[in-house]
Structures are given as structure tokens and as C-alpha cells.
Design an enzyme around this catalytic site. Structure first.
Site, short mmCIF file in Angstrom:
data_model
loop_
_atom_site.label_atom_id
_atom_site.label_comp_id
_atom_site.label_asym_id
_atom_site.label_seq_id
_atom_site.Cartn_x
_atom_site.Cartn_y
_atom_site.Cartn_z
N ASP A 47 0.75 -1.21 -0.01
CA ASP A 47 0.06 0.04 -0.08
C ASP A 47 0.87 0.99 0.03
O ASP A 47 0.73 2.04 -0.57
CB ASP A 47 -0.96 -0.13 1.16
CG ASP A 47 -2.20 0.68 0.94
OD1 ASP A 47 -2.27 1.64 0.04
OD2 ASP A 47 -3.26 0.40 1.78
N HIS B 208 -8.60 -1.93 7.89
CA HIS B 208 -7.54 -1.22 7.24
C HIS B 208 -8.04 0.28 7.32
O HIS B 208 -8.86 0.57 6.62
CB HIS B 208 -7.60 -2.04 5.98
CG HIS B 208 -6.75 -1.52 4.88
ND1 HIS B 208 -5.50 -2.15 4.49
CD2 HIS B 208 -6.62 -0.15 4.23
CE1 HIS B 208 -4.98 -1.40 3.55
NE2 HIS B 208 -5.46 -0.26 3.48
N HIS C 175 -7.04 4.29 6.79
CA HIS C 175 -5.93 5.28 6.40
C HIS C 175 -6.47 6.50 7.19
O HIS C 175 -7.35 6.80 7.76
CB HIS C 175 -6.52 5.68 4.93
CG HIS C 175 -5.69 4.73 3.98
ND1 HIS C 175 -4.58 4.81 3.25
CD2 HIS C 175 -6.11 3.31 3.78
CE1 HIS C 175 -4.22 3.85 2.53
NE2 HIS C 175 -5.22 2.92 2.71
N CYS D 44 -3.97 5.30 -2.24
CA CYS D 44 -4.48 4.53 -3.54
C CYS D 44 -4.25 5.46 -4.50
O CYS D 44 -4.83 6.69 -4.44
CB CYS D 44 -6.04 4.20 -3.41
SG CYS D 44 -6.51 3.35 -4.91
N ASN E 172 -1.72 5.26 5.32
CA ASN E 172 -2.44 4.24 6.43
C ASN E 172 -2.23 4.74 7.80
O ASN E 172 -1.08 5.57 7.80
CB ASN E 172 -1.88 2.75 6.22
CG ASN E 172 -2.07 2.05 4.85
OD1 ASN E 172 -1.84 2.48 3.86
ND2 ASN E 172 -3.14 1.21 4.93
N1 COA Z 1 0.19 -8.83 -14.00
C1 COA Z 1 0.83 -8.51 -15.15
N2 COA Z 1 0.46 -7.96 -16.21
C2 COA Z 1 -0.91 -7.69 -16.40
C3 COA Z 1 -1.90 -8.12 -15.30
C4 COA Z 1 -1.04 -8.76 -14.13
N3 COA Z 1 -1.94 -9.32 -12.99
N4 COA Z 1 -3.20 -7.99 -15.66
C5 COA Z 1 -3.22 -7.44 -16.63
N5 COA Z 1 -1.89 -7.07 -17.25
C6 COA Z 1 -1.38 -6.54 -18.54
C7 COA Z 1 -2.08 -7.36 -19.45
O1 COA Z 1 -1.18 -8.32 -20.10
C8 COA Z 1 -1.98 -6.15 -20.64
O2 COA Z 1 -0.72 -5.94 -21.15
P1 COA Z 1 -0.54 -5.46 -22.64
O3 COA Z 1 -1.06 -3.96 -22.71
O4 COA Z 1 0.84 -5.38 -22.76
O5 COA Z 1 -1.13 -6.45 -23.55
C9 COA Z 1 -2.55 -4.95 -19.87
O6 COA Z 1 -2.04 -5.30 -18.58
C10 COA Z 1 -3.81 -4.77 -19.81
O7 COA Z 1 -4.64 -5.71 -19.58
P2 COA Z 1 -6.03 -5.92 -19.30
O8 COA Z 1 -6.55 -7.39 -19.02
O9 COA Z 1 -6.84 -5.17 -20.66
O10 COA Z 1 -6.36 -5.15 -17.93
P3 COA Z 1 -6.73 -3.64 -17.69
O11 COA Z 1 -6.09 -2.79 -18.33
O12 COA Z 1 -8.07 -3.61 -17.70
O13 COA Z 1 -6.39 -3.60 -16.12
C11 COA Z 1 -5.88 -4.26 -14.01
C12 COA Z 1 -6.81 -4.39 -15.26
C13 COA Z 1 -6.77 -4.51 -12.71
C14 COA Z 1 -4.92 -5.39 -14.09
C15 COA Z 1 -5.17 -3.04 -13.75
O14 COA Z 1 -6.24 -1.96 -13.57
C16 COA Z 1 -4.54 -2.93 -12.55
O15 COA Z 1 -3.33 -3.61 -12.29
N6 COA Z 1 -4.72 -1.76 -11.68
C17 COA Z 1 -4.01 -1.63 -10.20
C18 COA Z 1 -5.05 -1.99 -9.11
C19 COA Z 1 -4.16 -1.61 -7.99
O16 COA Z 1 -3.19 -2.70 -7.61
N7 COA Z 1 -4.69 -0.65 -7.38
C20 COA Z 1 -4.11 -0.29 -6.19
C21 COA Z 1 -4.40 -1.24 -4.73
S1 COA Z 1 -6.12 -1.01 -4.29
ZN ZN Z 2 -5.05 0.93 1.75
#
Ligand code: COA
Ligand code: ZN
Length: 321
Positions: A13, A204, A206, A237, A246
Site C-alpha cells: 500500500d 484497514h 487510512h 490509493c 495508512n
Molecule cells: N500482471 C501483469 N500484467 C497484467 C496483469 C497482471 N496481473 N493484468 C493485466 N496485465 C497486463 C495485460 O497483459 C495487458 O498488457 P498489454 O497491454 O501489454 O497487453 C495490460 O496489463 C492490460 O490488461 P487488461 O486485461 O486489459 O487489464 P486492464 O487494463 O483492464 O487492467 C488491472 C486491469 C486490474 C490489471 C489493472 O487495472 C491494475 O493492475 N490496476 C491496479 C490495481 C491496484 O493495484 N490498485 C491499487 C491497490 S487497491
Molecule cells: Zn489502503
């Protein structure tokens, strides 16, 4: 002495929100130091898309590099099946799945509707299966969403129920942007514990609006015994406007120790680890105890006070001068 379980989230986080990339070796060294502090769980990193969270793009290397301490569970954030497969390859103890109970925050953070998230996470639960890896689900914005406002408690309970029905081990109620207040926390914590007594329940908080320690006390009153917190009070976030750190781990442990709770934590080691943070992240942290010291870290009495006390004890001395 009631036993409480402390869970560190700074390297996930906290670091996900830092502008500068923290060297993989530094991350590993910090986690190794934290492993000796008495934590029940450490959230090491997250297996998200490296494009979405570039700060944690070295998740595999970090997991491979750390020395695991028996008795500490090593958990990681997993947003989808791809993340689960990557994490399972690293021998995790627990996968921490995440979705938001608010529609706009879920769309902003995970780029899908809540129903799409649930369907994906259901698939993740299937992939992880009934093996040795435990599953926790962190529900974001349960005490309020910065875009939607309040989220009805009934809706939160419905999401908890849907995941409980999938057989997950634990649920984390996340106050993603510090909107929770004590009476609300006590009421919702009670409801969750009464309806789902078999679930491992984590709170959890913040400290965005300065209420995190008060909220912790409210959760304790409702019987909660498991808390996420972050070394130095890092955290936030990237997809929630105005999000900040946090609740600070050392501030929380300091308070709980004074109150006689058994946190299992070695506060001196936590403080020593926290003191290394500014060097890693390039800026100060909001830790109060690191700045002020522990309550009974006393200061030497200044010399002029000694002189004054001698005079008071022996008025003759003063008269003959
Ligand atoms: N690990 C590595 N690469 C990943 C992945 C993962 N878990 N999930 C998706 N990807 C990659 C895909 O391979 C793709 O790559 P490319 O553009 O090179 O082909 C790209 O990410 C987009 O993939 P897609 O399935 O279309 O996902 P998205 O763009 O809709 O994103 C998430 C979805 C959830 C993966 C993304 O929004 C994310 O990681 N968000 C962050 C969430 C987070 O951690 N927030 C903070 C904590 S609460
Ligand atoms: Zn948090």
C-alpha cells in the site's frame, strides 16, 4: 492480555504510491528487517499490471529474494487470474484479492464494473483452489467513497456474504480514503463479526482525516483483533482522489502496548526499520513516535533545574550567597 494480530502493508500500500522506484534490493532488505518485528502477516507486494503500478513491477524478484521467517505469513495483492498465476509461482502463503464496494471507485481502480470484478475474482478463487494458499478479500471504500459518498452497510454485508459463500478465509474492511468515523466503524465491525464469525476479519484504516487511531479503538470494542497498518504511515490509493497514508504502524503498536494488548510486536525494531524509510523514499514520513519518541523515552533534566532544586532543598545556601 488480549492477543492482537498486526499486518504490515507498507511495501504494498505504501510503495505503490511512491513516485520514485525503490530498488529491489532495498525492498528485500526492508522486508527481511520487518520479518523480525513480530508481524502476523506482511503484504509484500502486488501482482498487478506493471503499467498500472510500475512501482511494484519487481514483484517476482522481491518474493524470490526475501528470507521467510516461520510464523509470519507472506501475502500479496492479486487483482486477476494473471496476477494469481504469477503469485502462485512465487510460493505465497496468502493471496489478497481486491475489489471496491463502490461502483465508481471500482471502475477507476480496476477498470471494470463490480460485477465484472466479482466474476474475475471468483475465477481467481477457482485457480487458487483448496490448496495451501489462503484467500483474503480486501473490500475498498466500505466506509465511504470519495466519488459516491456513503455506501449502505447492507450493500457491504452483501459483498462480504458473496465472498464468504466462495469459501474465502478472510475479509478486510478498507477505509481507503479515511472517511470512516468511530461509531460507524463499531457498528459495521459488529455486524460483520456477528454474521460471519468464521471469517478472519481485518480492519484497514487510512489516517486521511486523523481518525485512524480512534477508529481502531472502535473496532477493538466490536471484538476485532486484526489490523493492517503501515510502517511510517506510508500508503495511499493512486485511484482515489485525496487518498493518503495508512494508520502508522509504530504509532498504533505504541498505543496498543500502553493499553496492555499483546501485539506480539517488537516496537524498537519497528522504529529502527521506520527510521530507514526517508532514505529509501526520499521524503519524511508522518510517523509521530519516530519524531516524538515513546511516551517514556525521557529527556535529561536541564542543568538550571538542578541548580534550582538544590536551592529549594537547602535555603541556607541561598541566604549565605
Ligand atoms: N500482471 C501483469 N500484467 C497484467 C496483469 C497482471 N496481473 N493484468 C493485466 N496485465 C497486463 C495485460 O497483459 C495487458 O498488457 P498489454 O497491454 O501489454 O497487453 C495490460 O496489463 C492490460 O490488461 P487488461 O486485461 O486489459 O487489464 P486492464 O487494463 O483492464 O487492467 C488491472 C486491469 C486490474 C490489471 C489493472 O487495472 C491494475 O493492475 N490496476 C491496479 C490495481 C491496484 O493495484 N490498485 C491499487 C491497490 S487497491
Ligand atoms: Zn489502503
Amino acid at each position: 492480555m488480549k492477543r492482537l494480530f498486526m499486518q504490515e502493508v507498507a511495501t504494498r500500500d505504501g510503495f505503490q504510491n511512491e513516485k520514485t522506484f525503490i530498488d529491489t534490493g532495498d525492498k528485500i532488505a526492508l522486508i527481511n528487517a520487518l520479518s523480525l518485528c513480530g508481524y502476523a502477516k506482511i503484504e509484500v507486494t502486488s501482482f498487478t499490471s506493471p503499467k498500472a503500478i510500475p512501482a511494484l513491477r519487481d514483484a517476482e524478484a522481491v518474493m524470490a529474494g526475501i528470507h521467510r521467517q516461520p510464523g509470519v505469513e507472506y501475502t500479496v495483492l492479486v487483482p486477476n487470474v494473471r496476477g494469481a498465476e504469477r503469485a502462485l509461482g512465487c510460493g505465497i502463503d496468502e493471496a489478497n484479492l481486491v475489489m471496491s464496494v463502490s461502483e465508481p471507485h471500482n471502475r477507476s481502480n480496476l477498470r471494470m464494473t463490480r460485477e465484472q470484478s466479482f466474476a474475475q475474482l471468483k475465477e481467481v478463487v477457482g485457480v487458487i483452489g483448496q490448496g495451501p494458499v489462503a484467500i483474503n478479500v480486501s473490500l475498498s471504500t466500505v466506509f465511504g467513497c470519495p466519488m459516491q459518498g456513503d455506501v449502505p452497510a447492507g450493500e457491504v454485508l452483501n459483498w462480504v456474504e458473496r465472498f464468504a459463500d466462495l469459501g474465502v478465509r478472510g475479509i478486510t474492511l478498507c477505509d481507503t480514503t479515511g472517511m470512516a468515523f468511530p461509531s460507524q466503524v463499531e457498528a459495521l465491525s459488529r455486524q460483520v463479526r456477528e454474521r460471519f464469525p468464521h471469517l478472519q476479519t481485518t480492519l484497514h484504516f487510512h489516517n486521511t482525516r486523523g481518525m485512524a487511531l480512534a477508529n481502531t479503538l472502535a473496532a477493538l470494542q466490536a471484538g476485532v483483533d486484526r489490523f493492517d497498518a503501515s510502517l511510517g504511515g506510508l500508503g495511499g490509493c493512486p485511484y482515489a482522489p485525496g487518498a493518503s497514508g495508512n494508520v502508522c504502524m509504530e504509532d498504533l503498536v505504541h498505543m496498543l502496548d500502553l493499553m496492555g494488548y499483546d501485539t506480539g510486536m517488537d516496537l524498537a525494531r519497528v522504529l529502527a526499520a521506520s527510521a530507514t524509510l526517508p532514505g529509501l523514499i526520499g521524503h519524511d514520513t508522518p510517523s509521530a513516535i519516530l519524531k516524538a519518541g515513546r511516551r517514556l523515552d525521557l529527556h535529561p533534566i536541564p542543568e538550571h533545574v538542578h541548580t534550582l532544586s538544590k536551592q529549594v532543598a537547602n535555603p541556607e545556601l541561598e541566604r549565605t550567597r
